[in-house]
Design a protein around this motif. Structure first.
Motif, short mmCIF file in Angstrom:
data_model
loop_
_atom_site.label_atom_id
_atom_site.label_comp_id
_atom_site.label_asym_id
_atom_site.label_seq_id
_atom_site.Cartn_x
_atom_site.Cartn_y
_atom_site.Cartn_z
N UNK A 15 31.30 36.86 29.21
CA UNK A 15 32.47 36.36 28.49
C UNK A 15 32.84 37.31 27.36
N UNK A 16 31.84 37.78 26.63
CA UNK A 16 32.10 38.68 25.51
C UNK A 16 32.78 39.97 25.97
N UNK A 17 32.52 40.37 27.21
CA UNK A 17 33.08 41.62 27.71
C UNK A 17 34.48 41.49 28.30
N UNK A 18 35.02 40.28 28.33
CA UNK A 18 36.36 40.08 28.89
C UNK A 18 37.44 40.58 27.94
N UNK A 19 38.53 41.07 28.52
CA UNK A 19 39.71 41.40 27.73
C UNK A 19 40.55 40.16 27.52
N UNK A 20 41.42 40.19 26.55
CA UNK A 20 42.26 39.02 26.27
C UNK A 20 43.05 38.58 27.51
N UNK A 21 43.53 39.56 28.27
CA UNK A 21 44.33 39.23 29.45
C UNK A 21 43.53 38.51 30.52
N UNK A 22 42.21 38.70 30.51
CA UNK A 22 41.36 38.07 31.52
C UNK A 22 41.31 36.55 31.36
N UNK A 23 41.56 36.07 30.16
CA UNK A 23 41.46 34.63 29.92
C UNK A 23 42.58 33.85 30.61
N UNK A 24 43.64 34.54 31.02
CA UNK A 24 44.74 33.90 31.72
C UNK A 24 44.59 33.98 33.23
N UNK A 25 43.51 34.61 33.71
CA UNK A 25 43.28 34.73 35.15
C UNK A 25 42.74 33.41 35.70
N UNK A 26 42.97 33.14 36.99
CA UNK A 26 42.37 31.95 37.59
C UNK A 26 40.85 32.09 37.64
N UNK A 27 40.16 30.99 37.44
CA UNK A 27 38.70 30.99 37.59
C UNK A 27 38.36 30.43 38.97
N UNK A 28 37.08 30.36 39.27
CA UNK A 28 36.63 29.78 40.53
C UNK A 28 36.60 28.28 40.52
N UNK A 29 36.93 27.65 39.40
CA UNK A 29 37.00 26.19 39.30
C UNK A 29 38.44 25.74 39.55
N UNK A 30 38.62 24.83 40.49
CA UNK A 30 39.97 24.38 40.86
C UNK A 30 40.73 23.87 39.65
N UNK A 31 41.92 24.42 39.43
CA UNK A 31 42.78 23.96 38.36
C UNK A 31 42.50 24.55 37.00
#
Length: 217
Positions: A15-31
């Motif tokens: 999580x710490x290594x994610x870029x700000x833009x990554x937080x808007x990507x879909x995750x593997x959890x539905x919805x």
């Protein structure tokens, strides 16, 4: 206990290594977007702290396997899921969400390292040893690590030892062994319904394919 620490540390580092833009990507959890999943991890960390600070005198009623239940596949429509989405949106800036996870998550990691594995704790009306409770969470951390990186191919993957332990625990919960031809990651993704099996995987599963998926919660 060590696997709890290593799998949790790896997930927090991812999580710490994610870029700000990554937080808007879909995750593997539905919805859920990645930011929603990270908000859920904050709640998970709080649950760990609460449980480790809730000692119990009664005999254990659950262990690392029976802690888990097979549940309905998530759809994203559950009220608690919707609440998580609203909470995640309230952070506005990914840096605030990162900070909160690091703050609470580090505390949960320290509490786990200090816990007596034989000590009894209570959670959700059940009693477990601290060791069993923390062992159960290796599956939680590993599955959510896979959820985190589902659409982020450049993000750090879960550690191999955590994947192997999570697979072994899932197979005990499911009451079935998945084919050895499946990698640990694929076994968890297919077994819990995070992705559909390929034709070759379905053939390897044989009659077992009819029992899947088995989401756990």
């Amino acid at each position: 206990m060590n696997l709890f620490s290593s799998s949790w540390a790896a997930l927090r580092a991812a999580v710490a290594g994610l870029g700000d833009e990554d937080f808007a990507a879909p995750s593997g959890c539905a919805g859920w977007l990645v930011r929603d999943l990270v908000c859920h991890l904050v709640v998970d960390a709080q649950d760990v702290l609460i449980t480790l600070a809730t000692p119990a005198a009664a005999e254990p009623t659950r262990d690392a396997v029976t802690y888990w239940r097979v549940v309905e596949p998530p759809t994203g429509d559950d009220p608690l899921d919707a609440l998580t989405v609203r909470l995640a949106a309230a952070y506005e800036q990914p840096s605030l969400l990162k900070f909160h996870l690091d703050d609470v998550g580090s505390a949960a990691g320290r509490a786990a390292a200090l816990a007596d594995p034989a000590g009894r704790v209570e959670t959700q009306g059940q009693v477990l040893t601290a060791g069993d409770y923390l062992s159960a969470y290796v599956l939680e951390w590993t599955l959510h690590h896979l959820d985190l990186v589902a659409r982020l191919p450049g993000a750090a993957r879960p550690p191999a030892e955590g994947l192997a332990a999570a697979r072994a625990l899932f197979e005990r919960v499911a009451g079935m062994e998945l084919p050895r031809s499946f990698s640990d990651e694929d076994a968890l993704l297919v077994g819990t319904g995070r992705r559909a099996p390929t034709g070759a995987e379905r053939a390897a599963l044989g009659d077992g394919a009819e029992r899947l998926p088995l989401p756990v919660g």
